[in-house]
Design a protein around this motif. Structure first.
Motif, mmCIF file in Angstrom:
data_model
loop_
_atom_site.group_PDB
_atom_site.id
_atom_site.type_symbol
_atom_site.label_atom_id
_atom_site.label_comp_id
_atom_site.label_asym_id
_atom_site.label_seq_id
_atom_site.Cartn_x
_atom_site.Cartn_y
_atom_site.Cartn_z
ATOM 1 N N UNK A 87 0.838 -1.207 0.000
ATOM 2 C CA UNK A 87 0.000 0.000 0.000
ATOM 3 C C UNK A 87 0.869 1.252 0.000
ATOM 4 N N UNK A 88 1.906 1.254 0.841
ATOM 5 C CA UNK A 88 2.812 2.402 0.878
ATOM 6 C C UNK A 88 3.501 2.594 -0.464
ATOM 7 N N UNK A 89 3.904 1.487 -1.083
ATOM 8 C CA UNK A 89 4.576 1.567 -2.385
ATOM 9 C C UNK A 89 3.657 2.181 -3.434
ATOM 10 N N UNK A 90 2.400 1.760 -3.451
ATOM 11 C CA UNK A 90 1.455 2.325 -4.412
ATOM 12 C C UNK A 90 1.211 3.801 -4.131
ATOM 13 N N UNK A 91 1.194 4.167 -2.858
ATOM 14 C CA UNK A 91 1.008 5.575 -2.523
ATOM 15 C C UNK A 91 2.158 6.424 -3.044
ATOM 16 N N UNK A 92 3.334 5.819 -3.169
ATOM 17 C CA UNK A 92 4.484 6.535 -3.722
ATOM 18 C C UNK A 92 4.436 6.607 -5.247
ATOM 19 N N UNK A 93 3.491 5.916 -5.855
ATOM 20 C CA UNK A 93 3.335 6.029 -7.298
ATOM 21 C C UNK A 93 4.034 4.957 -8.106
ATOM 22 N N UNK A 94 4.260 3.757 -7.505
ATOM 23 C CA UNK A 94 4.818 2.670 -8.307
ATOM 24 C C UNK A 94 3.736 2.144 -9.239
ATOM 25 N N UNK A 95 4.156 1.549 -10.337
ATOM 26 C CA UNK A 95 3.194 1.057 -11.320
ATOM 27 C C UNK A 95 2.560 -0.251 -10.885
ATOM 28 N N UNK A 126 -1.660 8.410 -3.456
ATOM 29 C CA UNK A 126 -2.159 9.533 -2.666
ATOM 30 C C UNK A 126 -1.408 10.822 -2.967
ATOM 31 N N UNK A 127 -0.234 10.700 -3.576
ATOM 32 C CA UNK A 127 0.513 11.907 -3.921
ATOM 33 C C UNK A 127 1.464 11.633 -5.073
ATOM 34 N N UNK A 128 1.892 12.717 -5.710
ATOM 35 C CA UNK A 128 2.947 12.670 -6.710
ATOM 36 C C UNK A 128 4.162 13.383 -6.135
ATOM 37 N N UNK A 129 5.326 12.886 -6.481
ATOM 38 C CA UNK A 129 6.565 13.479 -5.976
ATOM 39 C C UNK A 129 7.218 14.303 -7.069
ATOM 40 N N UNK A 130 7.654 15.494 -6.720
ATOM 41 C CA UNK A 130 8.359 16.355 -7.668
ATOM 42 C C UNK A 130 9.718 16.720 -7.081
ATOM 43 N N UNK A 131 10.693 16.925 -7.955
ATOM 44 C CA UNK A 131 12.029 17.318 -7.519
ATOM 45 C C UNK A 131 12.093 18.826 -7.318
ATOM 46 N N UNK A 137 9.577 16.787 -3.095
ATOM 47 C CA UNK A 137 8.378 17.384 -2.504
ATOM 48 C C UNK A 137 7.173 16.544 -2.893
ATOM 49 N N UNK A 138 6.329 16.222 -1.917
ATOM 50 C CA UNK A 138 5.147 15.392 -2.171
ATOM 51 C C UNK A 138 3.928 16.291 -2.384
ATOM 52 N N UNK A 139 3.244 16.061 -3.507
ATOM 53 C CA UNK A 139 2.038 16.819 -3.850
ATOM 54 C C UNK A 139 0.832 15.912 -3.689
ATOM 55 N N UNK A 140 -0.075 16.259 -2.809
ATOM 56 C CA UNK A 140 -1.274 15.449 -2.594
ATOM 57 C C UNK A 140 -2.118 15.412 -3.866
ATOM 58 N N UNK A 141 -2.581 14.220 -4.214
ATOM 59 C CA UNK A 141 -3.410 14.058 -5.413
ATOM 60 C C UNK A 141 -4.622 14.978 -5.373
ATOM 61 N N UNK A 142 -5.232 15.128 -4.209
ATOM 62 C CA UNK A 142 -6.439 15.953 -4.091
ATOM 63 C C UNK A 142 -6.156 17.447 -4.192
#
Length: 231
Positions: A87-95, A126-131, A137-142
């Motif tokens: 679940x944590x891995x998917x929240x980090x945006x793994x495929x 739950x979020x996308x990560x940007x450099x 920096x984590x950007x919440x999907x919502x």
């Protein structure tokens, strides 16, 4: 195509490599690393398309790799026995998350997800990560109103009015984003909760009016599908 496998057990690494070669064409380059340090060094020096990552690397935490590279342009598939961390891995945006022990069919499913434009219908991020400089920096999907294609980057347009650049392409993000997002144009992905109404202009031009009064273009090929969804 360049694929990096980070796996500390040589036997499993070779098995993954063999299955990967069986799926992808002969021109695919496959790189092997057995530690967090070697993996990160390779990622810094090489431009890869897909990362296959174990989460336990000689006692080191594979999440140290994931947290460092999650904002990069390539996709990541986790191959791990630590299913409690899926679940944590998917929240980090793994495929995808392929649990060990695995067989060729399960790994093939993950590769098919990578090579097709279908959305990820499993766990939702739950979020996308940007450099940002040297930080992530984590950007919440919502917090995302819509996403706009910007050359080799994408722009995340946020509820606050800020714009953040992301390294992943529109196609890569479309696979990761939850079902609350809709591709309305070749250059726009919209969070559906932001929709007010569809606007039809003279000459067969279509736009989507957002709740904040912004107008986004709607592709001709998307018009009927989107109109039906609004009914």
């Amino acid at each position: 195509m360049k694929i990096l496998i980070i796996e500390d057990e040589a036997r499993i690494a070779k098995r993954i490599e063999r299955m990967t070669r069986d799926f992808f064409d002969k021109d695919t380059q496959i790189l092997l690393c057995d530690s967090v340090e070697n993996g990160l060094n390779t990622i810094e020096k090489q431009s890869i398309d897909l990362l296959l990552l174990d989460l336990n690397l000689n006692g080191e935490n594979g999440f140290d790799v994931l947290q460092t590279v999650v904002a990069r342009s390539f996709q990541t598939i986790i191959i791990s026995a630590y299913t409690d961390r899926a679940i944590t891995a998917f929240q980090y945006g793994v495929l995808d998350f392929v649990p060990k022990p695995f067989d060729a069919n399960r790994l093939t499913q993950a590769f098919i997800r990578f090579t097709t434009p279908e959305k990820n219908n499993g766990q939702e991020i739950q979020f996308l990560a940007v450099k940002k400089a040297r930080n992530i920096k984590l950007i919440a999907i919502n917090d995302i109103r819509y996403i706009k294609g910007a050359g080799i980057y994408t722009e995340l347009h946020l509820s606050s009015g800020r714009i953040e650049l992301h390294d992943k392409s529109m196609e890569s993000l479309e696979k990761l984003l939850p079902s609350t997002f809709e591709r309305i144009h070749k250059s726009y992905i919209l969070r559906w909760e932001e929709v007010d109404k569809l606007v039809v202009e003279a000459g067969g031009k279509y736009n989507m009016l957002l709740k904040n009064s912004e107008l986004l273009p709607v592709g001709r090929s998307k018009y009927k599908e989107i109109k039906q969804k609004l009914i």
